[in-house]
Design a protein around this motif. Structure first.
Motif, PDB file in Angstrom:
ATOM      1  N   ILE A 162       0.834  -1.201   0.000  1.00  0.00           N
ATOM      2  CA  ILE A 162       0.000   0.000   0.000  1.00  0.00           C
ATOM      3  C   ILE A 162       0.870   1.254   0.000  1.00  0.00           C
ATOM      4  O   ILE A 162       0.643   2.206  -0.757  1.00  0.00           O
ATOM      5  N   ALA A 166      -0.092   2.612  -3.514  1.00  0.00           N
ATOM      6  CA  ALA A 166      -1.096   3.674  -3.441  1.00  0.00           C
ATOM      7  C   ALA A 166      -0.506   4.992  -2.961  1.00  0.00           C
ATOM      8  O   ALA A 166      -0.680   6.040  -3.599  1.00  0.00           O
ATOM      9  N   LEU A 167       0.196   4.963  -1.818  1.00  0.00           N
ATOM     10  CA  LEU A 167       0.720   6.208  -1.262  1.00  0.00           C
ATOM     11  C   LEU A 167       1.726   6.848  -2.204  1.00  0.00           C
ATOM     12  O   LEU A 167       1.702   8.069  -2.427  1.00  0.00           O
ATOM     13  N   ILE A 170      -0.109   8.418  -5.227  1.00  0.00           N
ATOM     14  CA  ILE A 170      -0.819   9.643  -4.839  1.00  0.00           C
ATOM     15  C   ILE A 170       0.166  10.783  -4.595  1.00  0.00           C
ATOM     16  O   ILE A 170      -0.048  11.932  -5.020  1.00  0.00           O
ATOM     17  N   THR A 269      -3.837   9.056  -9.101  1.00  0.00           N
ATOM     18  CA  THR A 269      -4.506   9.000  -7.804  1.00  0.00           C
ATOM     19  C   THR A 269      -5.607   7.951  -7.818  1.00  0.00           C
ATOM     20  O   THR A 269      -5.753   7.164  -6.853  1.00  0.00           O
ATOM     21  N   GLN A 270      -6.396   7.909  -8.886  1.00  0.00           N
ATOM     22  CA  GLN A 270      -7.442   6.886  -8.988  1.00  0.00           C
ATOM     23  C   GLN A 270      -6.842   5.481  -9.021  1.00  0.00           C
ATOM     24  O   GLN A 270      -7.320   4.566  -8.333  1.00  0.00           O
ATOM     25  N   SER A 273      -5.396   4.636  -5.541  1.00  0.00           N
ATOM     26  CA  SER A 273      -6.428   4.431  -4.521  1.00  0.00           C
ATOM     27  C   SER A 273      -7.147   3.098  -4.705  1.00  0.00           C
ATOM     28  O   SER A 273      -7.412   2.380  -3.736  1.00  0.00           O
ATOM     29  N   ILE A 274      -7.454   2.739  -5.958  1.00  0.00           N
ATOM     30  CA  ILE A 274      -8.268   1.547  -6.206  1.00  0.00           C
ATOM     31  C   ILE A 274      -7.408   0.297  -6.337  1.00  0.00           C
ATOM     32  O   ILE A 274      -7.696  -0.726  -5.718  1.00  0.00           O
ATOM     33  N   LEU A 277      -4.641   0.436  -2.946  1.00  0.00           N
ATOM     34  CA  LEU A 277      -5.150   0.606  -1.586  1.00  0.00           C
ATOM     35  C   LEU A 277      -6.350  -0.303  -1.362  1.00  0.00           C
ATOM     36  O   LEU A 277      -6.292  -1.268  -0.593  1.00  0.00           O
ATOM     37  N   TRP A 278      -7.441  -0.041  -2.066  1.00  0.00           N
ATOM     38  CA  TRP A 278      -8.629  -0.887  -1.952  1.00  0.00           C
ATOM     39  C   TRP A 278      -8.297  -2.339  -2.330  1.00  0.00           C
ATOM     40  O   TRP A 278      -8.656  -3.281  -1.623  1.00  0.00           O
ATOM     41  N   THR A 331     -13.094  -0.649 -10.133  1.00  0.00           N
ATOM     42  CA  THR A 331     -13.201  -1.194  -8.782  1.00  0.00           C
ATOM     43  C   THR A 331     -13.641  -2.655  -8.813  1.00  0.00           C
ATOM     44  O   THR A 331     -13.102  -3.504  -8.070  1.00  0.00           O
TER      45      THR A 331
END
Length: 430
Positions: A162, A166-167, A170, A269-270, A273-274, A277-278, A331
């Motif tokens: 993550i 993700a981080l 972003i 970022t999308q 995040s998806i 992260l998700w 997603t």
């Protein structure tokens, strides 16, 4: 609880379980920084897709970690001996990852040749971490506590993904990539501190023999033992199956996916995040479900089922080409992908562990787990060229068709493995 099977609380509360969480984080963090996350940076810099997938295949070094694994089993690293054999090697590898990330941040792809060398160094030290951590986990606790250690390691590993996925993605929308990699190097200080505070597993003293003789035995014996136990024909079939059954998964782990998502109209970022992260948390759920599946069906049956389901999920990427920029479709696809990948993990670990001789645990496990990832990483190396010649859609179809040889070998191996490896154990009380 006295006697019998240890309590679940005691297994998870032991200090080694907490240590393995940080060691998992240490192993997970550098993996994406030389693969998917690195591909973002290269694409932002204007590197062409073919070169992106080649450079971002630096993680292929993870597939060759068995080559130097005997060193970690049979040699104390000079200058780190006070920490012990396992933690000494781990500390050296952690320092190597930190130094490599800082060099990548300083060079940037503007100095591409030296930048690639630094990337390969991070991959090498990351793979060395994995060898040291696997050996540490096996030796720090008895067999009945290993489940808790694997669980906390997996949680730490996915949090590392993550942070590095993700981080980092972003952050890159707001600051320069060099600063992102400096931040990733700083994050490695946390597991480094955990290593300094950890206990060293009790190890048998190394036999007093000439160094060349000791290393020759350490390299040759694990390979010879595998063929002795299974015979030439079955051993070769097992190795072929191990090489093939995760090709679809590994072919979408390297540098091809980040450019693919960007080309479908999603922002970093999308995507972060998806997908990073998700998706990682969905993958954690999949890991627990995969463990339950192994308990219910056994390692071999659950492995066959998840090979088919997980590999076929690559066809879902075709939906993203039809629904460009649709976050709900992204997603759904990422949820299915990560859940099935998570479920494939426990059957894979259980299968490989059943094949390993306890006389050569570290080296044989490093060898088999490396072979699992090798062909897919090779396909990922050429992924950019394949996509440029055929398109993304055909590439994903090719990865699914690559399942067929593995499924044929699975059917052929089933009778022999049921007799020789996966013999049902007597039921235990408690």
């Amino acid at each position: 609880m006295s006697g019998g099977r240890p309590s679940l609380w005691r297994a998870f509360a032991q200090p080694a379980a907490r240590t393995m969480f940080f060691f998992g984080f240490s192993s997970g963090l550098p993996f994406l920084l030389v693969a998917g996350t690195l591909a973002f940076w290269l694409k932002d810099f204007g590197i062409v897709l073919k070169d992106i997938t080649m450079i971002a295949s630096a993680g292929m070094l993870y597939a060759f970690k068995f080559v130097w694994a005997p060193l970690l089993d049979h040699w104390r690293l000079p200058g780190f001996a006070r920490l012990g054999r396992r933690r000494g090697w781990l500390l050296a590898a952690q320092l190597g990852v930190i130094a490599g990330l800082l060099v990548m941040a300083a060079l940037t792809p503007a100095q591409l040749g030296a930048f690639v060398v630094a990337t390969l160094a991070v991959a090498f030290f990351g793979a060395t971490q994995d060898i040291a951590v696997d050996a540490y986990r096996i030796e720090i606790a008895p067999v009945e506590d290993q489940g808790a250690l694997v669980a906390t390691y997996s949680l730490g590993y996915r949090i590392g993904l993550i942070v590095a996925g993700a981080l980092a993605a972003i952050m890159a929308d707001h600051v320069a990539w060099g600063l992102v990699y400096v931040a990733m190097a700083a994050a490695m200080l946390v597991p480094l501190a955990a290593n300094l505070l950890a206990a060293e597993p009790p190890l048998r003293p190394l036999p007093a023999r000439p160094w060349r003789e000791a290393m020759a035995n350490a390299v040759v014996d694990p390979f010879a033992d595998f063929f002795r136990r299974y015979g030439l024909g079955l051993a070769l079939a097992l190795l072929a199956f191990i090489l093939l059954f995760k090709v679809p998964e590994q072919a979408t782990v390297g540098g091809i996916m980040s450019p693919f998502y960007l080309d479908q109209g999603f922002t970093k970022t999308q995507i972060g995040s998806i997908t990073k992260l998700w998706g990682v948390w969905v993958g954690i759920l999949g890991v627990f479900c995969g463990g339950a599946l192994v308990t219910r069906m056994g390692a071999w049956k659950s492995l066959g089922l998840m090979i088919l389901v997980c590999g076929s999920c690559n066809l879902l990427y075709l939906l993203l080409m039809v629904h460009k920029g649709d976050l709900w479709v992204l997603t759904a696809v990422i949820s299915a992908e990560n859940f099935t990948l998570g479920m494939l993990g426990p059957p894979t670990v259980a299968f490989l562990s059943a094949l390993v001789s306890r006389a050569h645990t570290a080296t044989q496990y490093a060898l088999l787990s490396s072979l699992v990832n090798l062909p897919g990483k090779i396909l990922g190396f050429f992924a950019g060229g394949i996509v440029m010649a055929t398109g993304y859609g055909m590439y994903f179809v090719i990865t699914v068709l690559a399942l067929l040889p593995a499924l044929l070998l699975y059917a052929w191996l089933t009778p022999a493995l049921r007799r020789r490896v996966f013999v049902p154990a007597p039921a235990q009380a408690g």
